[in-house]
Scaffold this active site. Structure first.
Site, PDB file in Angstrom:
ATOM      1  N   GLY A   1      58.310  46.216  30.041  1.00  0.00           N
ATOM      2  CA  GLY A   1      57.388  47.260  30.802  1.00  0.00           C
ATOM      3  C   GLY A   1      56.943  47.130  32.258  1.00  0.00           C
ATOM      4  N   SER A   2      56.998  47.230  33.002  1.00  0.00           N
ATOM      5  CA  SER A   2      55.881  46.779  34.147  1.00  0.00           C
ATOM      6  C   SER A   2      55.242  47.814  34.705  1.00  0.00           C
ATOM      7  CB  SER A   2      57.130  45.887  35.446  1.00  0.00           C
ATOM      8  OG  SER A   2      58.017  46.829  35.960  1.00  0.00           O
ATOM      9  N   GLY A   3      54.931  48.660  34.365  1.00  0.00           N
ATOM     10  CA  GLY A   3      54.444  49.560  35.035  1.00  0.00           C
ATOM     11  C   GLY A   3      52.949  49.162  35.242  1.00  0.00           C
TER      12      GLY A   3
ATOM     13  N   GLY B   1      50.520  50.497  32.566  1.00  0.00           N
ATOM     14  CA  GLY B   1      50.761  48.979  30.976  1.00  0.00           C
ATOM     15  C   GLY B   1      50.877  48.286  30.961  1.00  0.00           C
TER      16      GLY B   1
ATOM     17  N   GLU C   1      51.173  67.591  45.102  1.00  0.00           N
ATOM     18  CA  GLU C   1      50.865  66.797  46.482  1.00  0.00           C
ATOM     19  C   GLU C   1      52.363  66.723  47.110  1.00  0.00           C
ATOM     20  OE1 GLU C   1      50.425  63.041  44.122  1.00  0.00           O
ATOM     21  OE2 GLU C   1      48.088  63.504  44.980  1.00  0.00           O
TER      22      GLU C   1
ATOM     23  N   ALA D   1      47.581  56.718  34.894  1.00  0.00           N
ATOM     24  CA  ALA D   1      47.359  55.704  34.857  1.00  0.00           C
ATOM     25  C   ALA D   1      46.730  54.535  34.123  1.00  0.00           C
ATOM     26  CB  ALA D   1      46.928  55.028  36.824  1.00  0.00           C
ATOM     27  N   GLN D   2      45.614  55.263  34.752  1.00  0.00           N
ATOM     28  CA  GLN D   2      43.912  54.711  33.966  1.00  0.00           C
ATOM     29  C   GLN D   2      44.221  54.184  32.226  1.00  0.00           C
ATOM     30  OE1 GLN D   2      41.481  53.300  34.765  1.00  0.00           O
ATOM     31  NE2 GLN D   2      42.249  53.018  36.706  1.00  0.00           N
TER      32      GLN D   2
END
Lengths: 434, 434
Positions: free
Chosen positions: A11-13, A15, A174, A323-324
């Protein structure tokens, strides 16, 4: 020369990328395998969908981000299997299948949109997880105004101008806010037959509040702000059906209602990447309803201290899919690998430090929750701006994103409205009887 | 109130957009019908394909460009027919067919890629006419480097790293130059297994020179510059076959050669939009081999002084298919309509004022031909930069394009490398036996 400890990251997100970065100085050889060539800054996907940012600004090439980190190689591939016994990962490229051995494995394949068992909704209400999704939605959103302009029948025009966003978490809020900005600020004046301000934006959620994670005070502020900018907020409302031209909802009192709408956006649920269930099965571990793996407190797969399952894929302490959590669990996993290689004690539980949550509602208006501090309005929006600039990866993306934000927030334009023929024509085709 | 004179414009390229603008103060009601929602600045498409610019920067929404011009409405539609007798245009939207009457018609539907009767080449060597094309090529170009990185077999890796550009006009030359810049400047350091500098970029043309329109001095300069930056220029070379993994060429001496290459780009020929042939047939007029309509000297369709066929669609004085021809013929057509409405004499022949030609070869290097003045190198590149900034439509596109150019020309990055999963995975799939 002895082979160095091999770390494979899937994965390249947030994490995967932050795990690789955290191992920058470790005596390891890293192979990062991902199905896309970019790191995606998902929290701003809605801005790509609504024409504010370009895809490049939120999706730098992963290998470019990591070019100076010489202990990592980046490979394109969709991981199809992990063999826990032989410690190998099998991945598929567009042309072949390949296998990569690991000593430590960090699984950070993230999540996909979930339709809660109603996958047939996906065709009519795309999710918001990838650049492909965002560009598809860009074509559908801008296309809806184009097609309303062509419609003589006011009933049919109205259904093009009714936008339904399902899910009142940050993404849904959003998105609804930005469609409102589009219809109220950016587009009026562009059309001759319709008034884009007539657009209805309906935000639906089964929960009784919007942004539940922000606490009741900010939830209420957010709801008020949404309604002020013209978003109809429908809470305690479940989606029971979605088709090409509308959505069926069920209210708390059990009554059902159909909303005529062609452009629908699904921001309601996520499920862990299917690789999670496969790993859990092979390891004799469990998954929760969202397909997340019930990991050990140190984020390892039960029985496999060499395998870390992090971010959206792990079920731990009911941590949210933000994300955190991915970044911090990535750093925790990297720290465990480094400690193990250094002969230090491992197995420390992952402790999440909540740095707060933020969501923009419209330009100059956001809600921010940090610990017991609640902020809303302009100051919160400035904080949102600062944090997002800081976390956008790479100087050049910050540089051009500022240019695009100036266009949209100081001005009222959209630099990135361009939807292609494919996106507008192919995606908005309705069948004869619709 | 009497109905005002109705002008229908077909197309939102340079011809269509500038025709609408030229009628800004005319006592007419204009309907501009186009199959895309944007005006496309085609001369910079190659920069979208190679990751320098975003699609929004070269494709502002047509209706936004024209928002203040209240006598024009913009409609989405692919024109499927023109009825010269009843003076109506029929167009297809994604959901319906509609008909619009005209008093004057300006046909500016442009051109499509031509494979000179070998349409089967298109699957393996996409053209460069639309944003869809550019994004497809972006996925193929960046994808080729990704897949070379995964290839153990050096022969197979080499065919991923061999890029063939067919056609040495401005588009082909600029494309070849940019792929060279990518492989030599932008990408080295990003990969671990391959060296992007090993990429071969082969530019093929059947003619004996590159950029024939620029005259022999600049053609030779351009060829030298291309070779200096690593492009193999193969002239007097005809393409006789294209398949998934290679291209067959025939040299001037009759010998044939196969070049193994997966990523091939077709910049060789254009044909007028099919609507031209249809109009010519209905009017009893003729078309040339490129499908362009042999118009009267005033750009009208023979027998139909109310129908103007302009830009890439008209065959007149062997004018080239460039933006300036489209812009100037659009202004001429608009002028004729205004003169007719004012009761003035019409039928004046269109006179093209050649403002010169320019093409960039690499950063800081271009060739410019203006009348008898020939320039090459850095000064020519500055002129290229100034002219393209000037012609990019809209302040905000200039603003953000400058940011992106700074990233790529002063720096060596690419802001817009992001190719989606669809573009990289789906487009680079080879069949089992390839």
């Amino acid at each position: 020369m002895a082979t160095r400890h091999r770390v494979v990251i899937i994965g390249s997100g947030f994490g995967g990328l932050f795990a690789a970065k955290a191992l920058r100085k470790a005596p390891v050889d890293i192979t990062l395998i991902a199905r896309t060539t970019h790191h995606l800054f998902q929290p701003l996907l809605y801005q790509v969908a609504t024409g504010i940012l370009s895809q490049g600004e939120i999706a730098p090439a992963t290998r470019e981000v990591l070019r100076r980190q010489r202990n990592v190689e980046v490979l394109l591939g969709e991981v199809t299997g992990v063999d826990l016994a032989t410690r190998t990962v099998t991945a598929q490229s567009p042309v072949a299948t390949y296998t990569t051995p690991y000593d430590s494995l960090i699984v950070a394949a993230g999540s996909t949109q979930s339709y809660f068992g109603n996958d047939q909704f996906a065709d009519h209400a795309p999710g918001m997880k990838s650049i492909d999704d965002a560009l598809e939605l860009r074509g559908r959103i801008f296309g809806a105004f184009e097609l309303a302009e062509l419609e003589d029948d006011p009933v049919k025009a109205a259904r093009w101008l009714t936008f339904v966003v399902v899910g009142a978490g940050p993404t849904g809020v959003e998105m609804a806010g930005q469609i409102s900005e589009l219809s109220r600020r950016a587009l009026p004046g562009d059309y001759r037959r319709i008034d884009p301000r007539d657009a209805r934006i309906i935000l639906i959620d089964g929960a009784p509040v919007v942004l539940p994670a922000f606490g009741s005070h900010l939830s209420e502020k957010a709801r008020q702000r949404l309604e002020k900018i013209g978003v109809e907020v429908r809470l305690n409302t479940m989606v029971v059906g979605v088709d090409a031209t509308g959505i069926e909802v069920k209210h708390a009192d059990g009554s059902q209602e159909r909303i005529e709408s062609i452009c629908k956006i699904w921001a309601a649920g996520v499920a862990a990447a299917p690789l999670g269930a496969q790993l859990a099965r092979d390891a004799g571990a469990e998954t929760n309803r969202a397909g997340q793996v019930l990991v050990n407190p140190d984020t390892t797969l039960p029985g496999h201290p060499e395998v870390f399952v992090i971010g959206d894929m792990m079920a731990l302490d009911k941590l949210p899919g933000v994300a955190q959590v991915a970044i911090q669990s990535a750093r925790h996993a990297a720290g465990q690998i480094k400690a193990r290689l250094a002969g230090q004690e491992t197995g420390q539980p992952f402790r999440y430090r909540d740095k707060g949550s933020m969501a923009t509602i419209s330009r100059f208006s956001a809600v921010v929750s940090i610990g017991k501090t609640n902020l809303s309005g302009f100051i919160a929006w400035l904080m949102w701006l600062a944090v997002h600039l800081l976390y956008l990866v790479g100087f050049k993306n910050r540089f051009t994103a500022i240019a695009h934000w100036a266009v949209s927030f100081i001005g009222r334009g959209r630099s990135e409205r361009a939807a292609t023929w494919q996106q507008v024509f192919a995606r908005n085709a309705l069948k004869k009887d619709d």
